[in-house]
Design an enzyme around this catalytic site. Structure first.
Site, mmCIF file in Angstrom:
data_model
loop_
_atom_site.group_PDB
_atom_site.id
_atom_site.type_symbol
_atom_site.label_atom_id
_atom_site.label_comp_id
_atom_site.label_asym_id
_atom_site.label_seq_id
_atom_site.Cartn_x
_atom_site.Cartn_y
_atom_site.Cartn_z
ATOM 1 N N MET A 89 5.612 -45.666 -19.800
ATOM 2 C CA MET A 89 4.498 -44.814 -19.323
ATOM 3 C C MET A 89 3.581 -45.743 -18.485
ATOM 4 O O MET A 89 2.425 -45.180 -18.377
ATOM 5 C CB MET A 89 3.659 -44.479 -20.688
ATOM 6 C CG MET A 89 4.463 -43.582 -21.660
ATOM 7 S SD MET A 89 3.849 -42.613 -22.603
ATOM 8 C CE MET A 89 2.600 -43.666 -23.661
ATOM 9 N N GLY A 90 3.867 -46.885 -17.674
ATOM 10 C CA GLY A 90 3.045 -47.316 -16.979
ATOM 11 C C GLY A 90 1.844 -48.146 -17.546
ATOM 12 O O GLY A 90 2.233 -48.665 -18.587
ATOM 13 N N HIS A 141 6.409 -55.234 -20.603
ATOM 14 C CA HIS A 141 6.937 -54.313 -19.878
ATOM 15 C C HIS A 141 8.161 -55.351 -18.741
ATOM 16 O O HIS A 141 9.245 -54.968 -18.730
ATOM 17 C CB HIS A 141 6.434 -53.569 -19.075
ATOM 18 C CG HIS A 141 5.461 -52.309 -19.682
ATOM 19 N ND1 HIS A 141 4.071 -52.517 -19.862
ATOM 20 C CD2 HIS A 141 5.844 -51.405 -20.560
ATOM 21 C CE1 HIS A 141 3.639 -51.418 -20.488
ATOM 22 N NE2 HIS A 141 4.629 -50.663 -20.969
ATOM 23 N N GLY A 175 11.466 -52.006 -26.047
ATOM 24 C CA GLY A 175 10.794 -53.101 -26.845
ATOM 25 C C GLY A 175 10.903 -53.127 -28.422
ATOM 26 O O GLY A 175 10.697 -51.962 -28.799
ATOM 27 N N GLU A 176 11.169 -54.034 -28.947
ATOM 28 C CA GLU A 176 10.733 -54.121 -30.402
ATOM 29 C C GLU A 176 9.616 -53.954 -30.993
ATOM 30 O O GLU A 176 9.204 -53.779 -32.069
ATOM 31 C CB GLU A 176 11.441 -55.314 -31.134
ATOM 32 C CG GLU A 176 12.981 -55.733 -30.961
ATOM 33 C CD GLU A 176 13.236 -56.755 -31.938
ATOM 34 O OE1 GLU A 176 12.344 -57.783 -32.134
ATOM 35 O OE2 GLU A 176 14.693 -57.073 -31.844
ATOM 36 N N ASP A 192 7.731 -51.304 -30.352
ATOM 37 C CA ASP A 192 7.970 -50.108 -31.042
ATOM 38 C C ASP A 192 9.132 -49.751 -31.521
ATOM 39 O O ASP A 192 10.072 -48.961 -30.945
ATOM 40 C CB ASP A 192 7.684 -48.921 -29.566
ATOM 41 C CG ASP A 192 6.546 -48.972 -28.944
ATOM 42 O OD1 ASP A 192 5.585 -48.503 -29.306
ATOM 43 O OD2 ASP A 192 6.480 -49.921 -27.791
ATOM 44 N N GLN A 218 10.793 -46.300 -32.679
ATOM 45 C CA GLN A 218 10.975 -45.595 -31.329
ATOM 46 C C GLN A 218 12.447 -46.352 -30.959
ATOM 47 O O GLN A 218 13.432 -45.498 -30.705
ATOM 48 C CB GLN A 218 9.941 -45.832 -30.355
ATOM 49 C CG GLN A 218 10.687 -45.479 -28.740
ATOM 50 C CD GLN A 218 9.443 -45.754 -27.836
ATOM 51 O OE1 GLN A 218 8.728 -44.824 -27.721
ATOM 52 N NE2 GLN A 218 9.521 -46.599 -27.030
ATOM 53 N N LEU A 253 1.342 -57.483 -26.742
ATOM 54 C CA LEU A 253 0.902 -56.848 -25.549
ATOM 55 C C LEU A 253 1.072 -55.528 -25.806
ATOM 56 O O LEU A 253 1.944 -55.039 -26.345
ATOM 57 C CB LEU A 253 1.552 -57.602 -24.233
ATOM 58 C CG LEU A 253 1.444 -58.866 -24.121
ATOM 59 C CD1 LEU A 253 2.073 -59.211 -22.550
ATOM 60 C CD2 LEU A 253 -0.200 -59.307 -24.093
HETATM 61 P P1 AMP Z 1 5.153 -47.847 -23.140
HETATM 62 O O1 AMP Z 1 4.809 -47.881 -21.608
HETATM 63 O O2 AMP Z 1 4.044 -48.317 -24.244
HETATM 64 O O3 AMP Z 1 5.791 -46.571 -23.644
HETATM 65 O O4 AMP Z 1 6.489 -49.028 -23.515
HETATM 66 C C1 AMP Z 1 7.379 -49.010 -22.729
HETATM 67 C C2 AMP Z 1 8.577 -49.773 -23.335
HETATM 68 O O5 AMP Z 1 8.112 -51.216 -23.162
HETATM 69 C C3 AMP Z 1 8.986 -49.480 -24.440
HETATM 70 O O6 AMP Z 1 10.407 -49.565 -24.869
HETATM 71 C C4 AMP Z 1 8.209 -50.449 -25.316
HETATM 72 O O7 AMP Z 1 8.425 -50.772 -26.699
HETATM 73 C C5 AMP Z 1 8.070 -51.745 -24.443
HETATM 74 N N1 AMP Z 1 7.011 -52.656 -24.539
HETATM 75 C C6 AMP Z 1 5.586 -52.098 -24.926
HETATM 76 N N2 AMP Z 1 4.999 -53.390 -25.201
HETATM 77 C C7 AMP Z 1 5.799 -54.350 -25.375
HETATM 78 C C8 AMP Z 1 5.754 -55.756 -25.673
HETATM 79 N N3 AMP Z 1 4.421 -56.036 -25.903
HETATM 80 N N4 AMP Z 1 6.759 -56.641 -25.672
HETATM 81 C C9 AMP Z 1 8.090 -56.224 -25.541
HETATM 82 N N5 AMP Z 1 8.203 -54.732 -24.970
HETATM 83 C C10 AMP Z 1 7.066 -54.049 -24.988
#
Ligand code: AMP
Length: 279
Positions: free
Chosen positions: A31-32, A38, A148-149, A151, A154, A185
């Site tokens: 989601m940016g 990311h 990412g783990e 979430d 998810q 993060l």
């Molecule tokens: P989001 O933009 O929050 O929807 O995250 C996009 C992807 O990045 C998802 O697969 C998340 O699980 C992953 N992600 C978010 N934060 C982290 C992190 N700290 N470490 C690893 N992956 C992450």
């Protein structure tokens, strides 16, 4: 060079061209508001595929009516610079009208793993996630998709979706990237005040303390109750859940049966943080 693609026809033509050249394609949905977590997904993808596409779409369907959709950060120029800096091949930037064309009525519901945990505190959230990710998969048709783990629920929902629908996509989970003090993060960390930021690492710390209690044989229910109490004492005003679940099934574990995972969601002010830990 990172292509910036906003039309579905261009996205499909680009992927078609790469695939015709025999290249393996990875998708990293986001989601940016990109951070090092990311970018770790992107870098891992680069070790598994010839081309890496990062989608950026703040998906309205996965936010509840009282959630942070309107204030969710959208620093697009910074995100594109970050993707260029790691050499992502393309940014897929769909319009809302592409994702949700007029008259849109289709929803994907993944039962079981989407229930409980964040499924309880965020009703409809995983329907929104499953639907948008299914669309991204059909638009891009990647060989591999990375999540990412961080979430964790998810990730389990997406694995179930891919398996149930026979999608020919390998789903890869990537360990959570953290700050030096243990805070995972997250794009939402920027909402935290200085005081809240100081409390935030206790989320992971309490997960570790609870895991240790369970490992040394303290009954699961008692360890979880103690963990919730500790989170409150350290400044998390509200704890949505702290639970022990099976690593793959996400089935509740009343007694500890490895492999298992502790999952937690808790609030600092108006910011909801989640984290998890493998036992
Ligand atoms: P989001 O933009 O929050 O929807 O995250 C996009 C992807 O990045 C998802 O697969 C998340 O699980 C992953 N992600 C978010 N934060 C982290 C992190 N700290 N470490 C690893 N992956 C992450």
């Amino acid at each position: 060079m990172t292509l910036e693609i906003t039309s579905l026809a261009t996205m499909r033509a680009t992927v078609h061209q790469w695939r015709a050249a025999g290249e393996r394609i990875a998708l990293v949905p986001t989601m940016g508001a990109l951070h090092a977590g990311h970018l770790a997904l992107v870098k891992h993808a680069q070790t598994l595929a010839d081309r890496v596409i990062v989608s950026i779409f703040v998906n309205p369907a996965q936010f509840g009516p009282n959630e942070d959709f309107a204030r969710y950060p959208r620093p697009l120029a910074d995100d594109l610079a970050a993707l260029r800096s790691v050499g992502a091949d393309a940014a897929w930037l769909p319009e809302v009208a592409t994702m949700y064309p007029q008259g849109f009525t289709t929803t994907i519901h993944v039962a079981g793993v989407s229930e409980g945990l964040c499924g309880t505190s965020r009703p409809g959230h995983f329907d929104g996630v499953a639907t948008v990710v299914a669309k991204l998969f059909l638009q891009v048709q990647p060989d591999i998709a990375l999540f990412g783990e961080k979430d964790y629920q998810q990730l389990c929902v997406i694995k179930r979706l891919v398996n149930d629908l026979n999608l020919n996509i390998k789903v890869v989970g990537v360990p959570t990237i953290r700050e030096a003090d243990g805070l995972a993060l997250s794009s939402r960390n920027r909402y935290l005040s200085a005081d809240e930021r100081a409390i935030a690492p206790h989320l992971q710390a309490v997960l570790q303390e609870t895991a240790e209690a369970i490992r040394i044989g303290i009954p699961v229910a008692a360890a979880l109750a103690r963990g919730i109490e500790t989170l409150r004492a350290r400044g998390f005003a509200r704890v949505d859940y702290l639970e022990l679940r099976g690593e793959d099934s996400l089935a509740s574990q009343e007694s500890y049966t490895p492999p298992a995972r502790l999952l937690c969601a808790a609030w600092l002010g108006t910011t909801r943080l989640i984290d998890n830990l493998k036992l």
